[in-house]
Design an enzyme around this catalytic site. Structure first.
Site, mmCIF file in Angstrom:
data_model
loop_
_atom_site.group_PDB
_atom_site.id
_atom_site.type_symbol
_atom_site.label_atom_id
_atom_site.label_comp_id
_atom_site.label_asym_id
_atom_site.label_seq_id
_atom_site.Cartn_x
_atom_site.Cartn_y
_atom_site.Cartn_z
ATOM 1 N N GLU A 159 -5.534 -10.802 -1.830
ATOM 2 C CA GLU A 159 -6.429 -10.698 -0.446
ATOM 3 C C GLU A 159 -7.808 -10.695 -0.749
ATOM 4 O O GLU A 159 -8.478 -9.955 -0.331
ATOM 5 C CB GLU A 159 -5.965 -9.443 0.337
ATOM 6 C CG GLU A 159 -4.481 -9.428 0.435
ATOM 7 C CD GLU A 159 -4.147 -8.183 1.441
ATOM 8 O OE1 GLU A 159 -4.977 -7.444 2.054
ATOM 9 O OE2 GLU A 159 -3.005 -7.628 1.558
ATOM 10 N N HIS A 171 -10.217 -6.576 -2.143
ATOM 11 C CA HIS A 171 -11.249 -6.416 -1.347
ATOM 12 C C HIS A 171 -12.364 -5.836 -1.818
ATOM 13 O O HIS A 171 -12.238 -4.614 -1.967
ATOM 14 C CB HIS A 171 -10.535 -5.570 -0.080
ATOM 15 C CG HIS A 171 -9.405 -6.186 0.519
ATOM 16 N ND1 HIS A 171 -9.688 -7.430 1.423
ATOM 17 C CD2 HIS A 171 -8.037 -5.983 0.857
ATOM 18 C CE1 HIS A 171 -8.524 -7.756 2.105
ATOM 19 N NE2 HIS A 171 -7.514 -7.012 1.466
ATOM 20 N N ASP A 220 -11.366 -10.669 -1.117
ATOM 21 C CA ASP A 220 -12.759 -11.128 -0.180
ATOM 22 C C ASP A 220 -13.768 -10.300 -1.033
ATOM 23 O O ASP A 220 -13.646 -9.155 -1.577
ATOM 24 C CB ASP A 220 -12.758 -11.000 1.272
ATOM 25 C CG ASP A 220 -12.200 -9.752 1.663
ATOM 26 O OD1 ASP A 220 -12.152 -8.563 0.973
ATOM 27 O OD2 ASP A 220 -11.780 -9.508 2.710
ATOM 28 N N ASN A 245 2.402 -4.711 -3.358
ATOM 29 C CA ASN A 245 1.083 -5.148 -3.138
ATOM 30 C C ASN A 245 0.302 -3.912 -2.847
ATOM 31 O O ASN A 245 0.571 -3.094 -2.156
ATOM 32 C CB ASN A 245 0.992 -5.946 -2.010
ATOM 33 C CG ASN A 245 -0.149 -6.923 -1.932
ATOM 34 O OD1 ASN A 245 -0.843 -7.221 -2.704
ATOM 35 N ND2 ASN A 245 -0.963 -6.865 -0.510
ATOM 36 N N GLU A 256 0.718 -1.144 -0.036
ATOM 37 C CA GLU A 256 -0.069 -0.031 0.141
ATOM 38 C C GLU A 256 0.830 1.363 0.053
ATOM 39 O O GLU A 256 0.586 2.212 1.023
ATOM 40 C CB GLU A 256 -1.020 0.033 1.351
ATOM 41 C CG GLU A 256 -1.956 -1.155 1.341
ATOM 42 C CD GLU A 256 -2.947 -1.261 2.515
ATOM 43 O OE1 GLU A 256 -2.901 -0.276 3.283
ATOM 44 O OE2 GLU A 256 -3.613 -2.300 2.247
HETATM 45 C C1 XIL Z 1 -5.969 -6.635 8.048
HETATM 46 C C2 XIL Z 1 -6.144 -7.802 8.933
HETATM 47 O O1 XIL Z 1 -7.056 -8.775 8.327
HETATM 48 C C3 XIL Z 1 -6.973 -7.663 10.072
HETATM 49 O O2 XIL Z 1 -7.109 -8.729 11.036
HETATM 50 C C4 XIL Z 1 -5.981 -6.494 10.862
HETATM 51 O O3 XIL Z 1 -6.676 -6.171 11.971
HETATM 52 C C5 XIL Z 1 -5.514 -5.256 10.008
HETATM 53 O O4 XIL Z 1 -5.227 -5.793 8.646
HETATM 54 N N1 XIL Z 1 -4.727 -4.899 3.597
HETATM 55 C C6 XIL Z 1 -3.702 -5.658 3.948
HETATM 56 C C7 XIL Z 1 -3.828 -6.586 5.076
HETATM 57 O O5 XIL Z 1 -2.574 -5.626 3.332
HETATM 58 O O6 XIL Z 1 -2.800 -6.771 5.871
HETATM 59 C C8 XIL Z 1 -5.086 -6.076 6.045
HETATM 60 O O7 XIL Z 1 -5.287 -7.131 7.037
HETATM 61 C C9 XIL Z 1 -6.110 -5.908 5.041
HETATM 62 C C10 XIL Z 1 -6.106 -4.818 4.059
#
Ligand code: XIL
Length: 340
Positions: free
Chosen positions: A252, A224, A254, A188, A147
């Site tokens: 990641e 996400h 979802d 990422n 990020e």
């Molecule tokens: C999130 C986790 O899922 C949570 O449990 C934690 O509290 C915060 O981080 N982007 C990312 C991940 O790169 O590391 C994040 O994970 C979600 C967003």
């Protein structure tokens, strides 16, 4: 979701052996299917462990490898949870995707912006070298930086940018590469899986890094997503990154649903999961699709997106949802067909 069938006597007596297919057995040989792993459930919940092992051939520590968790006080590392994840993966034939060496959001509180530039740079070098060296040869790919972009595609304002300038990104990749020359090194980010300003900025950055000879091997697209919004041309977007000569990965995935959940939303969610899988499989250098957790019990969504939930492919009883079925169907229908 539709009403569950009332349990008949025979279904009641059915042993609780899961009868659904395993995603990992259906994936093409060169593409992995992974999940983020919740350290607590991994340590305590046998059902969670066995489904994780059955379904996935890659894992990402959801939090255990973040700096804030690894080094709670200066120079004192706690490897217990991250070692557990690596051990579990090795025992179950799973690759480990390391997440993440540098992220604005997981800097330990004891790191102070008032420290001189050189001290901060040395601290970062030490951290990356320590973590990557510990797992040398055991980690398939690292999210080296996470990020680093702002929404408009420029570099995100962070401690690292303020203190070290834009060169911190190239430095991080070089240090990681030195510590484990065989690990795949990824950049990422989120909100870059479809075309748009942020994705354009990422493309520019990756092109510049590659032209400067920085060892960036891949680009991770967090993905996400919301159930009602598909990214803009995900396949075309992934392809333009692949054209730079890097691998791509969905890192990641979802798909959160605005509560309450209903059958139609679950179907839309399933289509979006399938859509992202298809986008990856349409790009020859896509290495993996990783789900950000596989069961609704452990998902981060409800605590970070109030009013949303049910983002995973298994429900909170670890029973497959339509999204799991959609992935299975997509993979099954491709088996035996030559890659297109
Ligand atoms: C999130 C986790 O899922 C949570 O449990 C934690 O509290 C915060 O981080 N982007 C990312 C991940 O790169 O590391 C994040 O994970 C979600 C967003």
């Amino acid at each position: 979701m539709g009403q569950a069938e009332p349990a008949t006597e025979s279904s009641w007596q059915t042993p609780p052996t899961p009868g659904w297919p395993a995603l990992r057995g259906l994936m093409p040989a060169n593409v992995r299917i992974g999940s983020a792993v919740d350290g607590k459930l991994l340590a305590t919940d046998e059902q969670y462990r066995s489904e994780l092992a059955a379904q996935f051939n890659a894992v990402t520590a959801e939090n255990a490898m973040k700096w804030v968790n690894l080094e709670p006080s200066p120079g004192v590392y706690d490897w217990s949870e991250s070692d557990q994840v690596v051990k579990f993966a090795q025992a179950n034939g799973q690759a480990v995707y390391g997440h993440t060496l540098l992220w604005h959001s997981s800097v330990p509180a004891w790191v102070s912006e008032s420290w001189p530039r050189e001290r901060i740079r040395e601290l970062l070098r030490q951290h990356i070298t320590t973590v990557v060296s510990r797992y040398r040869g055991k980690i398939w790919a690292w999210d080296v930086v996470n990020e680093v972009l702002a929404e408009d595609g420029s570099l995100r304002d962070s401690l690292w940018l303020r203190k070290l300038g834009p060169g911190y990104i190239a430095d991080a990749f070089r240090w990681a590469h030195e510590a484990d020359p065989d690990a795949r090194l990824f950049i990422n980010d989120y909100g870059t899986e479809g075309r748009g300003r942020k994705a354009n900025g990422l493309l520019r950055l990756v092109r510049e890094l590659r032209m400067a000879g920085v060892p960036v091997h891949g680009v991770g697209f967090q993905s996400h997503l919301r159930w009602d919004r598909a990214p803009e041309d995900a396949t075309g977007n992934l392809r333009r990154f692949a054209a730079l000569g890097v691998s791509v990965a969905i890192t990641e995935l979802d798909v959160r649903i605005q509560l309450p959940v209903d059958a139609e939303k679950l179907l839309d969610q399933a289509l979006l999961y399938q859509h992202m899988l298809k986008a990856c499989l349409a790009v020859s250098t896509c290495e993996s699709v990783t789900l950000w957790g596989f069961t609704d019990t452990s998902s981060w969504i409800s605590s970070h997106y109030p009013g949303f939930g049910a983002a995973c492919v298994f429900d909170s009883d670890i029973r497959p949802k339509p999204a799991h079925e959609a992935l299975v169907q997509e993979l099954t229908s491709r088996r035996g067909t030559p890659p297109g």
